[in-house]
Design an enzyme around this catalytic site. Sequence first.
Site, mmCIF file in Angstrom:
data_model
loop_
_atom_site.group_PDB
_atom_site.id
_atom_site.type_symbol
_atom_site.label_atom_id
_atom_site.label_comp_id
_atom_site.label_asym_id
_atom_site.label_seq_id
_atom_site.Cartn_x
_atom_site.Cartn_y
_atom_site.Cartn_z
ATOM 1 N N CYS A 114 46.909 86.037 -58.477
ATOM 2 C CA CYS A 114 45.654 86.595 -57.942
ATOM 3 C C CYS A 114 45.274 86.138 -56.532
ATOM 4 O O CYS A 114 44.990 86.987 -55.675
ATOM 5 C CB CYS A 114 44.483 86.336 -58.872
ATOM 6 S SG CYS A 114 44.868 85.772 -60.511
ATOM 7 N N ARG A 143 53.748 77.577 -65.382
ATOM 8 C CA ARG A 143 52.667 76.851 -66.056
ATOM 9 C C ARG A 143 53.267 75.704 -66.837
ATOM 10 O O ARG A 143 54.295 75.855 -67.474
ATOM 11 C CB ARG A 143 51.905 77.795 -66.988
ATOM 12 C CG ARG A 143 51.194 78.874 -66.176
ATOM 13 C CD ARG A 143 50.294 79.746 -66.995
ATOM 14 N NE ARG A 143 49.852 80.872 -66.183
ATOM 15 C CZ ARG A 143 49.226 81.931 -66.659
ATOM 16 N NH1 ARG A 143 48.966 82.018 -67.950
ATOM 17 N NH2 ARG A 143 48.870 82.911 -65.848
ATOM 18 N N GLN A 161 55.220 87.763 -64.754
ATOM 19 C CA GLN A 161 54.138 88.639 -65.199
ATOM 20 C C GLN A 161 54.291 90.003 -64.554
ATOM 21 O O GLN A 161 54.617 90.095 -63.378
ATOM 22 C CB GLN A 161 52.795 88.082 -64.704
ATOM 23 C CG GLN A 161 52.226 86.970 -65.520
ATOM 24 C CD GLN A 161 50.852 86.591 -64.994
ATOM 25 O OE1 GLN A 161 50.629 86.534 -63.784
ATOM 26 N NE2 GLN A 161 49.933 86.346 -65.888
ATOM 27 N N ASP A 163 52.124 91.966 -63.207
ATOM 28 C CA ASP A 163 50.734 91.752 -62.825
ATOM 29 C C ASP A 163 50.195 92.876 -61.930
ATOM 30 O O ASP A 163 50.964 93.537 -61.238
ATOM 31 C CB ASP A 163 50.678 90.435 -62.032
ATOM 32 C CG ASP A 163 49.343 89.755 -62.144
ATOM 33 O OD1 ASP A 163 48.445 90.287 -62.815
ATOM 34 O OD2 ASP A 163 49.193 88.667 -61.542
ATOM 35 N N HIS A 165 46.265 93.781 -59.611
ATOM 36 C CA HIS A 165 44.844 93.573 -59.370
ATOM 37 C C HIS A 165 44.250 94.849 -58.821
ATOM 38 O O HIS A 165 44.815 95.467 -57.925
ATOM 39 C CB HIS A 165 44.640 92.396 -58.414
ATOM 40 C CG HIS A 165 45.081 91.107 -59.032
ATOM 41 N ND1 HIS A 165 46.319 90.566 -58.799
ATOM 42 C CD2 HIS A 165 44.453 90.299 -59.932
ATOM 43 C CE1 HIS A 165 46.437 89.459 -59.519
ATOM 44 N NE2 HIS A 165 45.331 89.270 -60.213
ATOM 45 N N LYS A 250 37.719 89.026 -70.959
ATOM 46 C CA LYS A 250 38.948 89.818 -70.998
ATOM 47 C C LYS A 250 39.136 90.521 -72.332
ATOM 48 O O LYS A 250 38.565 90.121 -73.348
ATOM 49 C CB LYS A 250 40.162 88.930 -70.720
ATOM 50 C CG LYS A 250 40.339 87.810 -71.724
ATOM 51 C CD LYS A 250 41.629 87.028 -71.484
ATOM 52 C CE LYS A 250 41.760 85.916 -72.523
ATOM 53 N NZ LYS A 250 43.092 85.354 -72.628
ATOM 54 N N HIS A 296 41.959 92.159 -63.312
ATOM 55 C CA HIS A 296 43.295 91.585 -63.420
ATOM 56 C C HIS A 296 43.913 92.211 -64.657
ATOM 57 O O HIS A 296 43.247 92.293 -65.687
ATOM 58 C CB HIS A 296 43.256 90.082 -63.672
ATOM 59 C CG HIS A 296 42.423 89.294 -62.713
ATOM 60 N ND1 HIS A 296 42.952 88.310 -61.929
ATOM 61 C CD2 HIS A 296 41.091 89.323 -62.446
ATOM 62 C CE1 HIS A 296 41.985 87.757 -61.210
ATOM 63 N NE2 HIS A 296 40.845 88.361 -61.494
HETATM 64 ZN ZN LIG Z 1 44.936 87.851 -61.595
#
Ligand SMILES: [Zn+2]
Length: 421
Positions: A114, A143, A161, A163, A165, A250, A296
């Site tokens: 992000c 992580r 991910q 991912d 945004h 979320k 997200h």
């Molecule tokens: Zn994010």
Amino acid sequence: NEAEKRDHRKLGKELNLFHIDEMVGLGLPLWHPKGAKIWRIIENFWYDTHEKAGYDLVRTPHIGNKTLWETSGHWGFYNDSMYPPIEVGQNLSESQNQEKVKESEIYLLKPMNCPFHVRIYKNDLHSYRELPLRWAECGTVYRFEKKGELSGLIRVRGFTQDDAHIICRADQVEKELEKVIDFILFIYLSFGFKIEDINVYLSVRDPKNNKYAGNDEGWNLTEKVLEKVAKAKKLTYQKEVGGAVFYGPKLDFKIKDALGREWQCSTLQFDFNLPERFDMNFTNAKGEKERPYMLHRALLGSFERFIGLLIEHYAGAFPVWLSPVQVKIISVTETHIPACQKLAAEFKESGIRVEIDDAHETVGNKIRKSIHEKVPYMIVIGDNEMNAPVLNVRDRGAQETREISRASFIEEIMEKVRNRS
Ligand SMILES: [Zn+2]
């Protein structure tokens, strides 16, 4: 038992898809050619559908300056999941010689993508007419997981991910949230899951806990909107108090596999905090500065876990469109190898993934190996087959072969790839 037979760690080894190498590091899977092929097929599908859905692609690095993470709030709110800092300012040899760092910079491995996407946004001025911006990236994040908690592809220390945004105006939030929910459901159906296989969870903050950034007003608003959209989309969801991310509430989508076990996949998060922390703006219709909202989302969640789920769900017998090898051609003796190669070349020409087994072994052995590899189609080439006008194809799981013309067989496979079956 069934769970053991489907175990992705066991099948990953048997089908030669991936392995986790102690010398490389715990929780850091290595993808072998067949596993990487499955990844690539999924990725191609993913990029294709994202471009059609109006997303643009971005790319960002694996490490970022400490200042970035302090601003985002990860430094402070996300410490338990992050690796300790890397001090940069000298090379390995200077460090080995215990020389003093003259000018040090502190970097952190990224646990999320992000803040990088936010900085791309901040590099320009934006008008209300440009919004919504939808920026996607298959970004690898790191992580820290305790040794004892690592498990195959489900819990790893580095994962990719899928991912994205979405940066939008207040009046666009609901529609964008709904679009993401539709996209999530479309993706699941594409991989052969049914609506009944999906459990939805609405994670909100625990107001008594102080592990969340931002004010009550922002939390109340984002939680209310997310619940409203979930209801409008007729999702049956369970509420989880305390399950929110530090920057916002979320919706999590978990898939039930063939054995009824749940796998966390998609997540959709509604965030008002990062735009505030990074002072993100756009110019509204009145020419004033306004704060955008940020969504997200990840659809598969992580490539690693999603492939783990697919391995277990299909017990390694992937549908034709996902199979790393779709057709296995087996030579009876050495004299049949050129005919096998000619047929394979014809299949390759049509984009079919084919492999020849020309090993110096008995046909029976080679057939058993192919069955073990769970390849969807098998073709044995001996004297009879070499001169036959049609193909003798053995379908996965079948005892007998069937006759089909080359053209029809090629069309059959291409049809399955088109239908994702
Ligand atoms: Zn994010």
